[in-house]
Design a protein around this motif. Structure first.
Motif, PDB file in Angstrom:
ATOM      1  N   HIS A  15       3.419   1.087  -3.132  1.00  0.00           N
ATOM      2  CA  HIS A  15       2.853   0.641  -4.413  1.00  0.00           C
ATOM      3  C   HIS A  15       3.736  -0.429  -5.037  1.00  0.00           C
ATOM      4  CE1 HIS A  15      -0.046   3.845  -4.209  1.00  0.00           C
ATOM      5  NE2 HIS A  15       0.933   4.666  -3.925  1.00  0.00           N
ATOM      6  N   ASP A  26     -11.634  -7.256  27.765  1.00  0.00           N
ATOM      7  CA  ASP A  26     -12.747  -6.888  26.897  1.00  0.00           C
ATOM      8  C   ASP A  26     -12.233  -6.186  25.640  1.00  0.00           C
ATOM      9  OD1 ASP A  26     -14.264  -7.915  28.849  1.00  0.00           O
ATOM     10  OD2 ASP A  26     -15.590  -6.199  29.087  1.00  0.00           O
ATOM     11  N   TYR A  36       0.822  -1.203   0.000  1.00  0.00           N
ATOM     12  CA  TYR A  36       0.000   0.000   0.000  1.00  0.00           C
ATOM     13  C   TYR A  36       0.857   1.254   0.000  1.00  0.00           C
ATOM     14  CZ  TYR A  36      -2.900   3.630   2.181  1.00  0.00           C
ATOM     15  OH  TYR A  36      -3.523   4.798   2.504  1.00  0.00           O
ATOM     16  N   ILE A  89      -8.086  -1.744  -6.281  1.00  0.00           N
ATOM     17  CA  ILE A  89      -7.118  -1.045  -5.439  1.00  0.00           C
ATOM     18  C   ILE A  89      -7.834  -0.263  -4.357  1.00  0.00           C
ATOM     19  CG2 ILE A  89      -6.168   1.254  -5.798  1.00  0.00           C
ATOM     20  CD1 ILE A  89      -3.946   0.010  -7.337  1.00  0.00           C
ATOM     21  N   LYS A  90      -9.030   0.188  -4.674  1.00  0.00           N
ATOM     22  CA  LYS A  90      -9.821   0.946  -3.695  1.00  0.00           C
ATOM     23  C   LYS A  90     -10.072   0.097  -2.458  1.00  0.00           C
ATOM     24  CE  LYS A  90     -12.904   4.454  -5.488  1.00  0.00           C
ATOM     25  NZ  LYS A  90     -14.229   4.702  -6.053  1.00  0.00           N
ATOM     26  N   HIS A 119      -6.998  -0.404  -0.374  1.00  0.00           N
ATOM     27  CA  HIS A 119      -6.627   0.754   0.441  1.00  0.00           C
ATOM     28  C   HIS A 119      -7.543   0.915   1.633  1.00  0.00           C
ATOM     29  CE1 HIS A 119      -4.160   2.821  -2.923  1.00  0.00           C
ATOM     30  NE2 HIS A 119      -3.668   1.666  -2.520  1.00  0.00           N
TER      31      HIS A 119
END
Lengths: 336, 418
Positions: free
Chosen positions: B103, B155, B100, B187-188, B191
């Motif tokens: 790239h 918790d 990420y 790719i969206k 990310h």
């Protein structure tokens, strides 16, 4: 495309920030402060008081279950030893007497205990009485009271102290009985993931055996080693069963739950004193209500002053120690 | 064979994973799965019928008394390996993160294996907690309302662990669906996943450290360095395990991995190792120079001098020696730049971190205990067998999911190259 995603994310962030800012301004400040105010301990505690009917119901069920179990065990004993034998009669008497209480805390009471270290002779009779009173599993070697033997000159450093001494009292040793400190600020209560343990309004820290998941986080968190885990099914012989029980106290435990000292909740909630106080042969233990100006505990605090163990832990214990007026007899003899 | 199909449903996916992960494996792969399954069944049997017999069967015998744990040392092998595997799970995010941030195509391609590792590692960690808890069924109390949420760190741990697990499962399903359909994962999505999952990855290990570092009763843990140290060594062991898996996939299945992935990952591993060693040094200084807290000193001398429990001292020093050795070895080009060298390096790192983060973290905090008594702890064979069984289940999941994903990857690579 990547930039677009980023832009969208930033847009969403800006919208969220603006939204919360508007909310912050629009909502009345007092209301917001009310929300932000930490929950009052007393309020929380009264909420617990109200829920006591749940425990009463559960206690009734438990009582029936225990009576059934006890009768079975007694019948077995009677078959072995005969109907007329002492054991049989005693077992049946105990079974009949079984009573599981769910007495709630009395308003305005705050229990505390103090131990006179000048008097304590390290006989461990309190530990023995505690096991008998609180129906501890006899197979698991759990003792809620441990007595540490510390060299007088090392006091109060408990590292390197003796837990399994065989001769007592020795002249150069201070004996420190340790059990649950019923801290005002108990770490064990804070860490419990399911709220299976809490501090009652009369100051007793209790465990709900039907809710404990057995993660042992509280054992790791307790600075006094006062919590114990039932590593197997606890066995209590019917002939040693204490029929006076409390659902949050000495009711026989189920396997794999944590247990601890409850200031003998089954006695003290009814106005008595804990078994260890009653049995102590030298009267080293003082028990009472901190809020009552005439209680023995207040007298001790005012006259001698008290200190607590590991005060640096910030737990604010309610089990105090003090050095009373009289030097122990054995010590004077030792000097001669 | 499914390559290029338009729409892939979840059922198709599951069918594919089962087919590729279990049925279509070679004989040696099936042997591996069978062996692991046997270990898992053995562990489960011991857990249900011996260690938790009073709970599940209501019997009088058995119980957790068969473990080496006691009231003085309430946590043992299970929690020790729980800590280790949470670290491995947390560090699995590294591949996706590298893809990420930089790239980097090589990292992006194999990020799905990292997701598989995260899933398997968290499963192992959660199952270890489950076998450790005295009353496992009552943990359902935790589920809906988290009764002691802000105070109890357990918790918090429950939230972050389950969220991270779900996130990784979702990502795995999504990526595999896309690959099955013959499309590129968007790719969206990647990310968005990274932005959400990366904080959780750090979070799971941080919260795991918070469980113990806030306890006043245990001076050995009571230091704010614990969480950073956990995360640092996690980023050494997690990627090292991933590299080993990749190397196996390369040699046995014909996966092609950009060598740059290895090189960069070795940088991360060595860097994290150096930080971890530095933290150890910092702790040693704090404990042995001026600390006057007797209990902390006593507990530290269990770890560093093997007082009371000799093998703890051995493990403690093994971590330092192996850690330093790994760092030094990484300076040699013929080790850093060859697959064989990297395999050796990764193995050393994993062993070093196991030495650092399992029993050496847990047991010294309870020896001596809070009342200054030394009881000690030795894991019993039953405990070890249950731990092995839990690991076996995790490795089965790892093998099945990873094989399914790897097959698709290899298929895509061969299509792309011809």
């Amino acid at each position: 495309m990547v930039d677009e995603t980023r832009r969208n994310l930033i847009k969403a962030g800006v919208v969220a920030v603006v939204g919360s800012a508007i909310g912050f301004i629009a909502v009345k400040r007092e209301k917001l402060m009310e929300l932000l105010k930490p929950v009052d301990k007393v309020e929380l505690l009264s909420a617990i008081d109200r829920e006591y009917s749940v425990y009463a119901e559960r206690a009734k069920k438990k009582e029936a279950e225990l009576k059934r179990w006890c009768m079975e065990e007694a019948a077995k004993l009677c078959r072995e030893r005969g109907e007329e034998s002492v054991e049989c009669v005693e077992a049946k008497r105990r079974c009949d007497a079984i009573q599981v209480k769910a007495t709630g805390p009395r308003k305005g009471v705050r229990f505390a205990m103090a131990i006179d270290l000048n008097k304590c002779i390290g006989c461990r009779r309190c530990a023995y009485a505690c096991v008998m009173e609180n129906n501890q599993g006899r197979n698991l070697n759990i003792e809620w009271i441990k007595v540490l033997g510390v060299e007088r000159k090392e006091f109060p450093e408990i590292l390197g102290s003796q837990l399994d001494y065989e001769m007592a009292p020795l002249p150069d040793t201070v004996y420190i009985p340790i059990s649950c400190m019923h801290c005002e600020n108990p770490p064990c209560v804070m860490v419990c993931p399911v709220r299976a343990t809490w501090k009652e309004s009369d100051g007793i820290v209790v465990v709900d055996y039907d809710r404990c998941i057995g993660c042992r986080y509280c054992i790791a968190a307790c600075p006094y080693g006062a919590r114990y885990f039932n590593w197997a099914k606890p066995v209590v012989p019917v002939l040693e069963l204490n029929p006076n029980m409390h659902i949050l106290g000495n009711v026989p435990r189920v396997p794999h739950v944590v247990e601890k000292c409850t200031f003998c909740i089954q006695r003290t909630r009814d106005g008595g004193v804990p078994a260890c106080v009653e049995v102590c042969p030298v009267g080293a233990r003082v028990f009472g209500d901190l809020n009552d100006p005439n209680s023995p505990i207040r007298r001790v605090i005012e006259r001698y002053g008290v200190y607590t163990l590991k005060s640096e832990a910030g737990t604010n214990p309610r089990l105090f120690y003090f050095f009373g007026p009289s030097k122990p007899v054995h010590k004077q003899e030792g000097r001669r | 064979m499914v390559e290029g199909r338009g729409k892939v449903t979840l059922v198709d996916l599951i069918r594919y994973v089962i087919a590729e992960g279990i049925v279509r494996g070679g004989p040696s792969y099936k042997c591996l799965l069978t062996g692991l399954a046997l270990m898992a069944i053995h562990g489960l049997y011991l857990w249900i019928f011996v260690q938790h017999a009073p709970i599940f069967l209501g019997s009088d015998a058995g119980g957790m008394i068969v473990t080496g744990m006691n009231n003085s040392v309430p946590w043992g092998l299970y929690i020790a390996f729980f800590i280790f595997w949470v670290g491995v799970a947390a560090a699995a995010i590294m591949f996706g993160l590298a893809g990420y941030v930089f790239h980097h195509k090589g990292f992006r391609e194999i990020a799905v294996i990292a997701e598989v590792q995260a899933i398997a590692a968290i499963l192992i960690a959660m199952m270890l907690l489950f076998v450790d808890v005295g009353r496992p069924i009552r943990t359902l109390i935790l589920m809906p309302q988290l009764p002691n949420f802000p105070q109890s760190i357990l918790d918090w741990d429950f939230i972050v662990l389950s969220t991270y697990l779900i996130l990784n499962i979702l990502a795995y399903i999504y990526v595999l669906k896309k690959m099955l359909a013959g499309q590129e994962p968007s790719i969206k999505f990647e990310h968005a996943f990274m932005v959400i999952a990366a904080p959780f990855a750090i979070g799971i290990h941080t919260v795991t450290a918070f469980i113990s570092q806030a306890l006043v009763a245990r001076p050995y843990w009571h230091s704010p360095l614990l969480a950073p140290r956990y995360v640092a060594t996690a980023f050494a062991s997690g990627p090292a395990l991933l590299l080993l898996i990749l190397l196996i996939a390369e040699s046995r299945m014909g996966l092609k991995v950009d060598f740059d992935v290895y090189r960069k990952t070795v940088y991360v591993i060595v860097g994290s190792l150096v930080i971890g060693l530095y933290f150890t040094l910092s702790e040693v200084q704090e404990i042995f120079w001026y600390t006057t807290e007797p209990l902390k000193r006593a507990q530290a001398s269990v770890l560093f001098f093997g007082k009371h429990i000799w093998w703890l001292g051995f493990l403690g020093w093994l971590w330092v020696i192996l850690g330093v050795a790994a760092v030094l070895l990484s300076f040699i080009p013929s080790i850093r730049n060859t697959r064989k060298g990297i395999a050796i390096l990764s193995t050393i790192v994993i062993v070093a971190v196991i030495c650092e983060k399992t029993l050496t973290i847990v047991v010294p905090a309870f020896t001596p205990d809070s009342l200054g008594q030394v009881v000690g702890y030795v894991p019993t064979p039953i405990e070890v067998a249950i731990t092995v069984g839990v690991h076996a289940i995790g490795f089965i999941v790892y093998a099945i999911l990873a094989r399914a994903a790897l097959k698709l990857l290899i298929q895509r690579q061969s299509v792309g190259h011809t």
